[in-house]
Structure formats: C-alpha cells, structure tokens
Enzyme design. Structure first.
Site, PDB file in Angstrom:
ATOM      1  N   TYR A 111      10.127  -1.709 -12.103  1.00 38.66           N
ATOM      2  CA  TYR A 111       9.363  -1.472 -11.322  1.00 38.66           C
ATOM      3  C   TYR A 111       8.239  -3.051 -11.566  1.00 38.66           C
ATOM      4  CZ  TYR A 111       5.841  -0.367  -8.208  1.00 38.66           C
ATOM      5  OH  TYR A 111       4.897  -0.388  -7.577  1.00 38.66           O
ATOM      6  N   LYS A 135       0.599  -3.731 -10.153  1.00 37.28           N
ATOM      7  CA  LYS A 135      -0.946  -2.615  -8.687  1.00 37.28           C
ATOM      8  C   LYS A 135      -1.626  -2.579  -9.969  1.00 37.28           C
ATOM      9  CE  LYS A 135       1.817  -1.337  -5.862  1.00 37.28           C
ATOM     10  NZ  LYS A 135       1.194  -1.158  -4.124  1.00 37.28           N
TER      11      LYS A 135
HETATM   12  P1  NDP Z   1       6.930  -0.472   4.364  1.00 37.22           P
HETATM   13  O1  NDP Z   1       7.892  -1.091   3.643  1.00 37.22           O
HETATM   14  O2  NDP Z   1       7.473   1.018   5.131  1.00 37.22           O
HETATM   15  O3  NDP Z   1       5.197  -1.531   4.091  1.00 37.22           O
HETATM   16  C1  NDP Z   1       5.268  -2.690   3.591  1.00 37.22           C
HETATM   17  C2  NDP Z   1       4.252  -3.245   3.728  1.00 37.22           C
HETATM   18  O4  NDP Z   1       4.437  -4.255   3.820  1.00 37.22           O
HETATM   19  C3  NDP Z   1       5.570  -4.050   5.538  1.00 37.22           C
HETATM   20  O5  NDP Z   1       3.737  -2.742   6.662  1.00 37.22           O
HETATM   21  C4  NDP Z   1       4.832  -5.145   5.414  1.00 37.22           C
HETATM   22  O6  NDP Z   1       4.869  -5.534   6.823  1.00 37.22           O
HETATM   23  C5  NDP Z   1       4.154  -5.071   5.080  1.00 37.22           C
HETATM   24  N1  NDP Z   1       3.602  -6.232   3.915  1.00 37.22           N
HETATM   25  C6  NDP Z   1       4.486  -6.912   3.368  1.00 37.22           C
HETATM   26  N2  NDP Z   1       3.759  -8.951   2.974  1.00 37.22           N
HETATM   27  C7  NDP Z   1       3.106  -8.639   4.307  1.00 37.22           C
HETATM   28  C8  NDP Z   1       2.401  -9.546   4.370  1.00 37.22           C
HETATM   29  N3  NDP Z   1       2.707 -10.597   3.922  1.00 37.22           N
HETATM   30  N4  NDP Z   1       0.973 -10.331   4.711  1.00 37.22           N
HETATM   31  C9  NDP Z   1       0.702  -8.092   6.031  1.00 37.22           C
HETATM   32  N5  NDP Z   1       1.831  -7.399   5.358  1.00 37.22           N
HETATM   33  C10 NDP Z   1       2.294  -7.263   4.758  1.00 37.22           C
HETATM   34  O7  NDP Z   1       6.472   0.372   2.151  1.00 37.22           O
HETATM   35  P2  NDP Z   1       5.751   1.599   1.987  1.00 37.22           P
HETATM   36  O8  NDP Z   1       5.360   1.833   2.837  1.00 37.22           O
HETATM   37  O9  NDP Z   1       6.403   1.936   0.706  1.00 37.22           O
HETATM   38  O10 NDP Z   1       4.721   0.990   0.921  1.00 37.22           O
HETATM   39  C11 NDP Z   1       3.347   0.746   1.400  1.00 37.22           C
HETATM   40  C12 NDP Z   1       2.429   0.547   0.031  1.00 37.22           C
HETATM   41  O11 NDP Z   1       2.667   1.681  -0.237  1.00 37.22           O
HETATM   42  C13 NDP Z   1       2.227  -0.383  -0.659  1.00 37.22           C
HETATM   43  O12 NDP Z   1       1.394  -0.595  -1.327  1.00 37.22           O
HETATM   44  C14 NDP Z   1       3.708   0.293  -1.681  1.00 37.22           C
HETATM   45  O13 NDP Z   1       3.637  -0.663  -3.027  1.00 37.22           O
HETATM   46  C15 NDP Z   1       2.911   1.593  -1.805  1.00 37.22           C
HETATM   47  N6  NDP Z   1       3.516   2.549  -2.801  1.00 37.22           N
HETATM   48  C16 NDP Z   1       4.988   3.049  -2.295  1.00 37.22           C
HETATM   49  C17 NDP Z   1       4.964   4.044  -2.787  1.00 37.22           C
HETATM   50  C18 NDP Z   1       6.985   4.568  -1.854  1.00 37.22           C
HETATM   51  O14 NDP Z   1       7.535   4.802  -3.192  1.00 37.22           O
HETATM   52  N7  NDP Z   1       7.289   3.983  -1.172  1.00 37.22           N
HETATM   53  C19 NDP Z   1       5.204   5.022  -4.266  1.00 37.22           C
HETATM   54  C20 NDP Z   1       3.144   4.177  -4.039  1.00 37.22           C
HETATM   55  C21 NDP Z   1       2.896   2.974  -3.360  1.00 37.22           C
HETATM   56  P3  NDP Z   1       5.950  -6.775   8.049  1.00 37.22           P
HETATM   57  O15 NDP Z   1       6.926  -5.252   7.888  1.00 37.22           O
HETATM   58  O16 NDP Z   1       5.865  -6.739   9.004  1.00 37.22           O
HETATM   59  O17 NDP Z   1       6.435  -7.474   6.844  1.00 37.22           O
END
Ligand code: NDP
Length: 257
Positions: free
Chosen positions: A158, A165
C-alpha cells in the site's frame, strides 16, 4: 431510511463505474431522498455514470467535470454548482490516485514525483474541495472522505498511498476544526478491501481480502453498499454530534492485533 436526506443537495465525487465505492454511496443517498450532483474527471467515467443512472432510474441534479489536480477546475465545478443548484448540504470525496509502480515492493523506493502525486490527488484534494464547498454550504453541512487502514499500519504494497491516507486523516481533523464554526462537519470512512478499479492497482488484493475472512470479527468482507450506508450516517443529521472522526467499516478487522 427514506426521507432522511429529503430536500438535501449532496455532491458525489468519484464514480468511475458500478464497482466504485462512490456508486454504493450514490444508492444509499438516493434511497434516503437526496438530490445528487456528480463530478467526474474522465469522459469515460462520465459515460459510465450516465448509463448507471439510467439503469437504476436515478435522476442527477447536475453532472460537472472536475479534475482535483487543478484549482481552476475545482473552482469552475463549484461555481457551476452554486449557479445551477444553489446551496449544498453534503459532499462525498471518494477520489485517490497513485502511480501503479509505487504500489508494490518497498516504500523506500518511492520516487519524489510519485510521493507528490499521491499526496496531491489523494490528500490535498480534500483540502481544496473543502475550501470550495464551504462557500456553497451556507446552511452548514457534512463532508465525508474515504480512507484505509494503511494510514495507521504498514499494509504490504500500500506504500505511498498509506502515507497519503495518513495525511488525509490528519486533514480530516484539521479541516473539522476549521469549518466546525460554520456548522460543517468533516469525517472519514475507513473501508476494508473492496474490489474496484483503484484496488486493482495495488498488488496483493486477494491476500488482503482473504485475511479479513480469516481474522476479522465478522469473518466476511464488506461491500460498497455497507460503505454507502455508513456514509449516509455521516451525511445525515443522525451523526450531527460527530466530526473529525474516522469510522472503520471493515468487519472489525482493525481491532485485531
Ligand atoms: P474507483 O477507481 O472506482 O474510484 C476512484 C475515483 O477517483 C475515480 O472515480 C477517479 O475518477 C477519481 N480520480 C482519480 N484521480 C482524480 C482526479 N485527478 N480528479 C478527480 N477525480 C479523480 O476506486 P474506489 O471506489 O476503490 O476508490 C474510491 C476511494 O475509496 C479512494 O479514496 C480509495 O482510496 C478509497 N478506498 C478504497 C478501498 C478499496 O479497497 N477499494 C478501501 C478503502 C478506501 P476518473 O475515473 O474519472 O479518473
């Protein structure tokens, strides 16, 4: 839970597809009666979101482009929200990014550039959007971000995202103090591993999910809907006495030594 957010305008940042945590949150907030405003970065995510909304019969109040790497883009997005929606009551920040090559091997090998990118998109972005959102939260409100246990403990691979984070969680506390006087709360949900597009970028996802089934008190993994309902709690008045908090939605894994 229906009616809990009736008449409330909530901005959701970070739906990339059906597996996104922000999509689980969308369903929970929609079922509670919220008017939803979405922001996307990529055109591809916009197209996926439009199809998902159609399929689930959810009407978006507004969809605007927003790249959190750009102050101008954030400013434009929130100006458009102010102009077309007026006051907002909630903001869901579900956005993170790190270079794939930094999410394996040793943290000690993190590049300067990779470190800065992870911090900028995954932690500073909450600061920047809080600054913009508070101008449109004229009746008070609630901001919720998504974090992970890697902020508190060393989780293999990670790496740079764990450090980002940690910065995000500290930002939740500092921001909570700043905006509390305006009746705005800032909290985080710390979810267990969920298979999403972003999660695929971190090496060893299966091991992380397997250890939850083996060791967490509830002996099962969590899903997007469970994170959605916990986020609904934070966005709603049910959590009106809570700010600066990190709530673990991880089947209790974080309590196990
Ligand atoms: P996704 O990939 O589905 O979502 C990530 C999102 O971040 C995408 O919609 C992407 O938009 C957006 N993003 C990235 N860069 C930018 C930017 N420069 N400007 C605007 N938007 C941006 O993954 P998750 O749903 O897993 O992630 C969502 C959150 O949850 C994150 O913070 C992640 O760290 C957190 N999380 C996830 C876990 C997991 O196991 N999945 C566990 C705990 C926390 P686009 O696609 O348009 O680039």
């Amino acid at each position: 839970m229906s009616g809990l957010l009736q008449g409330k305008n909530v901005v959701i940042m970070g739906v990339a597809n059906e597996r996104s945590i922000a999509w689980g949150i969308t369903k929970s907030l929609h079922n509670a009666g919220a008017n939803l405003i979405f922001t996307n970065r990529q055109e591809r995510s916009y197209q996926k979101l439009v199809k998902l909304l159609e399929k689930h019969d959810i009407e978006a109040e507004l969809i605007v482009a927003c790249d959190v790497a750009s102050d101008e883009s954030i400013q434009q997005a929130f100006s458009e929200i102010k102009e077309k929606v007026g006051t907002i009551h909630g903001l869901v920040h579900s956005v993170a990014f790190a270079n794939r090559e930094e999410l394996k091997g040793e943290y000690a090998n993190t590049s300067r550039e990779g470190f800065l990118v992870a911090q900028e998109i995954s932690a500073y972005s909450l600061v920047a959007v809080t600054k913009a959102a508070k101008e449109v939260m004229t009746e008070g409100g609630s901001i919720v971000t998504q974090t992970y246990l890697g902020a508190e403990r060393v989780i293999p691979n990670y790496n740079v995202m764990g450090v980002a984070k940690a910065s995000l969680e500290a930002s939740v506390r500092y921001l909570a103090e700043d905006v509390g006087k305006y009746g705005i709360r800032v909290n985080a949900v710390s979810a267990g591993p969920i298979r999403t597009l972003s999660a695929k970028g971190v090496s060893g996802f299966n091991e992380k999910a397997n250890v939850i089934v083996e060791k967490a008190p509830l002996r099962r993994n969590v899903d997007q809907d469970q994170v959605g309902d916990a986020t609904l709690f934070f966005i709603s008045e049910l959590s009106r006495g809570v700010t600066g908090e990190v709530l673990h939605v991880d089947s209790g894994f974080h309590i196990i030594g």
